[in-house]
Motif scaffolding. Structure first.
Motif, short mmCIF file in Angstrom:
data_model
loop_
_atom_site.label_atom_id
_atom_site.label_comp_id
_atom_site.label_asym_id
_atom_site.label_seq_id
_atom_site.Cartn_x
_atom_site.Cartn_y
_atom_site.Cartn_z
N SER A 123 0.76 -0.99 -0.05
CA SER A 123 0.09 0.30 0.05
C SER A 123 0.97 1.36 -0.23
O SER A 123 0.69 2.07 -0.77
N ILE A 124 1.71 1.80 0.99
CA ILE A 124 2.73 1.97 1.11
C ILE A 124 3.44 2.74 -0.89
O ILE A 124 3.63 4.14 -0.95
N GLY A 198 -2.06 -6.52 14.33
CA GLY A 198 -2.07 -7.50 12.87
C GLY A 198 -2.94 -7.02 12.18
O GLY A 198 -3.77 -8.02 11.03
N PHE A 199 -3.77 -5.53 12.43
CA PHE A 199 -5.27 -5.61 12.00
C PHE A 199 -5.29 -4.10 11.95
O PHE A 199 -5.36 -3.33 10.45
N LEU A 200 -5.44 -2.75 12.73
CA LEU A 200 -5.76 -1.70 12.92
C LEU A 200 -4.69 -1.43 12.10
O LEU A 200 -5.02 -0.45 11.69
N LEU A 201 -3.58 -1.39 12.63
CA LEU A 201 -2.09 -0.68 11.75
C LEU A 201 -1.98 -0.75 10.07
O LEU A 201 -2.49 -0.24 9.70
N PRO A 202 -2.60 -2.58 9.72
CA PRO A 202 -2.36 -2.25 7.88
C PRO A 202 -3.84 -2.05 8.25
O PRO A 202 -3.39 -1.01 6.78
N LEU A 203 -4.20 -1.78 8.56
CA LEU A 203 -6.31 -1.29 7.81
C LEU A 203 -5.87 0.51 7.80
O LEU A 203 -6.62 0.94 6.26
N CYS A 204 -5.66 0.86 8.84
CA CYS A 204 -5.58 2.07 8.92
C CYS A 204 -3.91 2.86 7.49
O CYS A 204 -3.83 3.93 7.18
N VAL A 238 -12.74 -5.87 0.78
CA VAL A 238 -12.14 -6.95 1.33
C VAL A 238 -11.91 -7.40 2.33
O VAL A 238 -12.12 -8.29 2.90
N PHE A 239 -10.41 -6.49 2.49
CA PHE A 239 -10.00 -6.96 3.31
C PHE A 239 -10.38 -5.81 5.43
O PHE A 239 -10.43 -6.95 6.41
N PHE A 240 -11.36 -5.79 4.58
CA PHE A 240 -12.21 -5.05 6.00
C PHE A 240 -13.14 -6.63 6.34
O PHE A 240 -13.36 -6.42 7.38
#
Length: 353
Positions: A123-124, A198-204, A238-240
């Motif tokens: 993403s980055i 494993g979730f909040l950081l990648p999602l943000c 999809v990720f969410f």
């Protein structure tokens, strides 16, 4: 892992909460979970192996995106390779040795965190390639991807270490055996680490990067931006949808430690949530090859050529009078070395993904 233990962390709640009969949930889990794990293993193994094989076959044309996609596929392979062992564990208990227990648990955890970190890095990288293209044009080379990938793998191992450091075989279980002084704090720490790292950081990271990309696309005068935006929305949505229910259920497990849920019905509901949301989350690794790799022209062309080769092989092996009206048409090698395949993604918008 669902069943009587969780893969992410194990904790004995029997001393905190009243005994609750959940035998029916365990029996249903022994029937359905191994089947679901088997499906995820099969589809994930095939899809991610195709990604690895495609990138390695065209390694002389590799880009920084290819290297990140290769590492993402390897992470997913590590993750799915552990699933047959957990499926067998649910049915028969742990029948292998202590070392095997530790190795499988480490593959599971490292694959999980590695996949999340490489999704974040991709993403980055796309954000830099589109929003900051002028400034990073010379620095986005394949050579820069190697140290970044090594760093990601080191971080994945460090993040995963708390989840397999105390894993041991105990009787017929592959479970975490904590020291007395860590029995309360370590499960809480493990749960919070999975939810945050494993979730909040990648999602943000995904939301920030892709929102900026969409904003940049809207300022571009191209008739292909609609397709690119649809692909971006698909990646995030999809990720969410696949991971959020599972991490919500893990967060509720943390609350259970503090006695927020102390009735048998609530405990049964929590276990049922894990049984349902866990396979859904795990199946996301089966979609990664589709939403990240095979959106690109090179991967689609390779898959198409692979199918043609398989059909040609079948026609060559089976008597011509039965299935083939003529000899199989050879596939020119130039199809694999076309200049159009030098980039991972095609020019109609998937390059933005």
């Amino acid at each position: 892992m669902a069943e009587d233990v969780e893969t992410t962390t194990d904790y004995d709640y029997e001393g905190l909460l009243p005994v609750c009969d959940k035998m029916d949930l365990q029996m249903s889990g022994r029937v359905f979970l191994p089947i679901l794990y088997g499906l995820v293993f099969t589809i994930g193994l095939v899809g991610n192996s195709l990604v690895v094989f495609t990138i390695l076959k065209s390694w002389h044309q590799k880009s920084i995106t290819d290297i990140f996609l290769l590492n993402l596929a390897i992470s997913d392979l590590l993750f799915v390779v552990s699933l047959p062992f957990w499926a067998s564990y649910i049915i028969h208990g742990w029948t292998l040795g202590n070392l095997s227990c530790q190795i499988v648990a480490s593959f599971y955890s490292v694959g999980f965190f590695g996949g999340m970190l490489f999704i974040s890095v991709i993403s980055i990288d796309r954000y830099l390639a589109i929003v900051c293209a002028t400034f990073v044009m010379k620095t986005r080379t394949a050579n820069h991807a190697y140290p970044i990938s090594v760093t990601i793998w080191v971080l994945a191992i460090l993040f995963a270490a708390p989840h397999f450091a105390f894993i041991q075989k105990s009787e017929n279980k592959c479970t975490s055996l904590y020291p007395v002084q860590l029995e309360e704090i370590w499960p809480l720490f493990s749960y919070m680490e999975i939810n945050i790292l494993g979730f909040l950081l990648p999602l943000c990271i995904m939301i920030f990067c892709y929102l900026r990309i969409i904003k940049t696309l809207y300022s571009c005068k191209t008739n292909r931006k609609k397709r690119a935006i649809r692909l971006i929305l698909m990646v995030v949505i999809v990720f969410f949808l696949f991971w959020t229910p599972y991490h919500v259920s893990l967060l509720l497990q943390v609350l259970r430690i503090y006695g927020v849920f102390n009735t048998c019905s609530s405990l049964r509901l929590l276990d049922y949530m894990v049984h349902v949301t866990e396979p859904l989350a795990f199946s996301h690794c089966c979609l990664n090859p589709i939403i990240y790799a095979f959106a690109g022209e090179k991967f689609r062309k390779y898959l198409y050529q692979l199918v043609l080769r398989c059909l040609s092989f079948i026609c060559f092996c089976v008597p011509r009078s039965q299935h083939c009206g003529r000899a199989p048409v050879p596939i020119p090698e130039a199809a694999f070395t076309s200049n159009q395949t030098q980039n991972t993604s095609d020019p109609d918008g998937s390059t933005l993904l």
